[in-house]
Motif scaffolding. Structure first.
Motif, short mmCIF file in Angstrom:
data_model
loop_
_atom_site.label_atom_id
_atom_site.label_comp_id
_atom_site.label_asym_id
_atom_site.label_seq_id
_atom_site.Cartn_x
_atom_site.Cartn_y
_atom_site.Cartn_z
N ASN A 90 38.34 -9.62 40.64
CA ASN A 90 38.89 -8.30 40.36
C ASN A 90 37.89 -7.44 39.57
N HIS A 99 46.62 -2.42 42.21
CA HIS A 99 47.50 -3.51 41.81
C HIS A 99 48.73 -3.61 42.69
N GLU A 100 49.27 -2.45 43.06
CA GLU A 100 50.52 -2.50 43.84
C GLU A 100 50.28 -3.05 45.25
N GLN A 107 48.49 -5.74 45.73
CA GLN A 107 48.14 -7.15 45.58
C GLN A 107 49.39 -8.00 45.37
N ASP A 121 51.83 -10.53 43.76
CA ASP A 121 51.94 -11.01 42.39
C ASP A 121 52.91 -12.19 42.29
N TRP A 157 47.58 -14.90 45.18
CA TRP A 157 46.72 -13.85 44.66
C TRP A 157 45.25 -14.22 44.91
#
Ligand code: ADP
Ligand code: MG
Length: 717
Positions: free
Chosen positions: A606, A663-664, A666, A668, A674
């Motif tokens: 990341n 982030h949204e 990916q 979780d 992940w």
């Protein structure tokens, strides 16, 4: 002169500036610095009351528990010694699961109440620390509300003093544990695994007729590869600064194809650096032995003489730290990343490993002819069995985001774990298997074709550079560790699985001996069975070749190319059972490691992906656009036609990468999912951006290009 060229000249103009260390007369005892900053057994003997010293030595030699009532005496002597060397502070030095070392400094001084201060250091402060340290990764072992973590003194690794121009610090190697007693670090499991192996090996030795050994130590010696580049380039590259590797950079016209760097003469600045590193390490008792240029340009290697695994692992961490600190004094930066430069050899760590008794026997040392040496064959067979049975776990023990650029690529070593034994030893095992006793090669000599050169003894087996796990005469060399990695965890795994297989073979030996077979017959039978069942792991060909991948698949060997495939083996049933049986790591402790390492993989990628997006958007794209405007002003349509489409491609790839980074977008749900997303979506998006950016590097005017190039970073010394 354009900006970057100017920097190159400055970078190349290094001189020692009168800061030279000089060459003292080393025949004078006072000029010998080895161990000067170590609270070594020699120092302990001089400074401790006799009975305390003896108790400490027993702890070192036999792994016995130290009577904590002696701690005050040790603390007192340690403090005095440290203060004589200028230490004002002490720290419990430990190795959390971040993979680096941690320290929290406390002053020796406490106010005396009358406006003065007294230096104090009690046995309790030596033995136990409570650094809180709630922010280290624990993989769920500690919730923050139960954040207490303890450090516990490891008397088997000597305390040492780190010098700084403005003072000194006493470092006490410690283990790091939760208040419930679970290991939060790399040292505790390593020590437990050494105990496990010692127990198993001593039991085996008893049957093999070696009765005087009461403890077996595993030993390691790590060959460390690294790059040195001028610090100007480093600080001009946000990717190196943030991630330790270059996320952009076109292949230079010259790489290492001429092999003119490998073992080449060492440039003056680099050698000056190495000499200072070695001097610092000598003071800390790290027995550095070897240095040389490595294959890639600006790549080097350093290796110590082997030590017991615990001390060796601590020394390895110190070595990495000293290498990095010292580099800055020479205007250099030491890169320990596994793959700082794409298309150029990466860096690893060769973990030489063996087992030795407290009586001085190396259990992996063959006798005069290997066939004679039952003991050697027995332990060697146990290692072969362990590596075959736990191939996947060994692979998992060295997995990381950085490693994925080396393992599985066409570079040392492959992701498939196999063992290279060498022709002679392989013949011996085959002879045992077929029942044909084939005399091993007579000791022959290598004539060099001229009488002025002495004949050299010829080794029974040649070397194989591509093997991840090679027998090298009197030890195995686990060659697949990452250059930045702590050797503690891979060695924990190795010790534990070998302990289990030594026990398995010992049980069989015991049974065979009950049937009144001679020792020789019994060992031969046990070795034969282990060999037949595990010989699929033996491979002496080219580990990089496509043919080997096919062959390995046929043999059923595992090929775990990436970290997300490898790490789940840490929590496989077989792993959990073995680690529980030998009390090295509980299920919960294994799960915590799996989780921490998986998270580290995700976070590393990341950070890389966000750095890549930022460099592409704010450095590469603007440079390319400015250059395009210059071309437009010139009206040269052909040139505009070369550059403009690349810019569009770059923008397209960049938007995709930025999207992947959101982030949204990916998953979780679980760390595993992940990690797979990072591997399959983010890494490839990053590679696409790099691919166009690297093409632009070759098109855009050099004085416009915002990043130092490979041809500069790798060749200016
Ligand atoms: P090469 O490059 O040929 O592999 P080096 O001399 O660079 O050889 O490194 C060999 C390493 O192996 C050294 O660090 C050495 O201390 C280590 N070594 C030698 N014997 C043992 C042993 N019994 N156990 C562990 N390590 C060992
Ligand atoms: Mg080697």
């Amino acid at each position: 002169m354009p900006r970057i060229r100017q920097h190159n000249v400055t970078a190349a103009r290094w001189s020692s500036n009168g800061a030279a260390l000089g060459s003292p007369d080393l025949t004078i005892a006072d000029n010998q610095v080895f161990g000067a900053n170590v609270f070594s057994p020699a120092v302990q003997r001089r400074r401790l009351p006799k009975h305390v010293y003896k108790a400490l030595q027993r702890t070192l030699a036999k792994g016995e528990a130290l009577d904590t009532s002696l701690a005050d005496a040790v603390a007192q002597a340690m403090k005095e010694w440290a203060m004589e060397k200028g230490a004002t502070h002490y720290t419990h030095w430990f190795q959390p699961l971040t993979g680096s070392t941690a320290e929290k400094h406390d002053s020796f001084y406490a106010p005396a109440g009358d406006g003065t201060a007294l230096a104090e250091f009690s046995g309790k402060e030596l033995i136990q620390g409570e650094p809180d340290a709630s922010s280290f990764p624990t993989g769920g072992i500690r919730a923050t509300f139960e954040a207490r973590g303890y450090t516990a003194w490891d008397p088997t690794s000597p305390a040492f003093i780190l010098e700084n121009p403005n003072g000194a610090l006493l470092c006490i190697p410690t283990a790091f544990t939760s208040w419930t007693g679970e290991a939060l670090d790399h040292k505790i499991p390593l020590l437990r695994s050494m105990d496990a192996l010692s127990g198993a090996a001593v039991r085996a030795l008893g049957l093999l007729g070696v009765e005087d050994a009461s403890r077996v130590f595993t030993t390691i010696g790590c060959e460390q590869e690294y790059f040195l580049i001028d610090e100007q380039y480093y600080f001009e590259r946000p990717d190196l600064l943030t991630t330790g590797r270059t996320l952009f950079g076109a292949k230079p016209p010259k790489g290492h194809e001429l092999d003119d760097h490998y073992f080449g003469s060492i440039p003056e600045r680099i050698l000056a650096y190495m000499l200072e590193v070695e001097l610092e390490l000598a003071k800390l008792g790290v027995p550095i032995k070897t240095r040389h240029n490595e294959v890639a340009p600006n790549q080097y290697e350093v290796a110590p003489i082997f030590e017991n695994s615990n001390v060796g692992a601590d020394h390895q961490m110190i070595t990495m730290q000293i290498m990095q600190n010292t580099a800055r004094r020479y205007g250099l930066v030491c890169l320990l990343h596994e793959k700082p430069f794409a298309g150029v050899n990466g860096s690893g760590k060769h973990n030489n490993w063996s087992m030795g008794t407290d009586t001085g026997l190396n259990l992996l040392e063959p006798g005069d002819t290997p066939a004679e040496n039952l003991q050697f064959l027995f332990f060697c067979a146990a290692v072969i069995q362990a590596v075959n049975k736990y191939q996947a776990l060994l692979r998992a023990s060295i997995a990381s985001a950085g490693q994925d650029h080396r393992l599985g690529a066409n570079e040392a070593p492959p992701a498939i774990i196999s063992i290279f034994l060498g022709a002679e030893l392989e013949k011996v095992f085959t002879a045992i298997e077929t029942g044909k006793v084939q005399p091993s090669k007579p000791g022959s000599f290598l004539g060099l074709g001229t009488p002025v050169l002495p004949p050299l003894p010829l080794h029974g087996g040649d070397r194989n550079r591509t093997s991840p796990f090679a027998f090298t005469g009197n030890k195995f060399e686990f060659r697949a560790l990452g250059s930045s990695q702590s050797p503690a965890f891979p060695n924990t795994v190795l010790n534990t699985i070998v302990a289990e297989c030594v026990d398995e073979l010992t049980d069989k030996l015991k049974a065979a001996l009950k049937g009144s077979a001679t020792l020789e017959k019994a060992v031969t039978a046990v070795v034969k069975e282990a060999w037949s069942a595990n010989k699929q792991i033996i491979f002496d060909g080219d580990g990089y070749s496509e043919a080997w991948h096919k062959e390995a698949e046929k043999r059923g060997l595992v090929n775990l190319r990436t970290t997300p495939e490898a790490l789940p083996w840490l929590i496989e049933k077989q792993t959990i059972a073995a680690f529980k049986k030998y009390k090295v790591l509980s299920k919960r402790e294994l799960e915590s490691r799996y989780e921490v390492f998986t998270e580290q993989y995700v976070m590393n990628i990341n950070i890389e992906a966000e750095t890549a997006a930022s460099i592409a958007r704010t450095m590469v794209l603007p440079a390319a656009v400015r250059y395009l405007n210059e071309l437009r002003a010139s009206g040269l349509e052909d040139l505009i036609g070369e550059v403009e489409p690349r810019i569009k491609e770059l923008h397209y790839a960049l938007v995709k990468l930025e999207d992947a980074n959101l982030h949204e977008n990916q998953p979780d749900s679980s760390a595993q999912k992940w990690a797979v997303y990072m591997r399959d979506t983010v890494i490839s998006a990053m590679e696409d951006v790099r691919e166009v950016a690297d093409r632009l590097e070759k098109l855009v005017a050099d004085d416009r290009w915002p990043l130092p190039k490979y041809s500069e970073m790798l060749f200016i010394k």
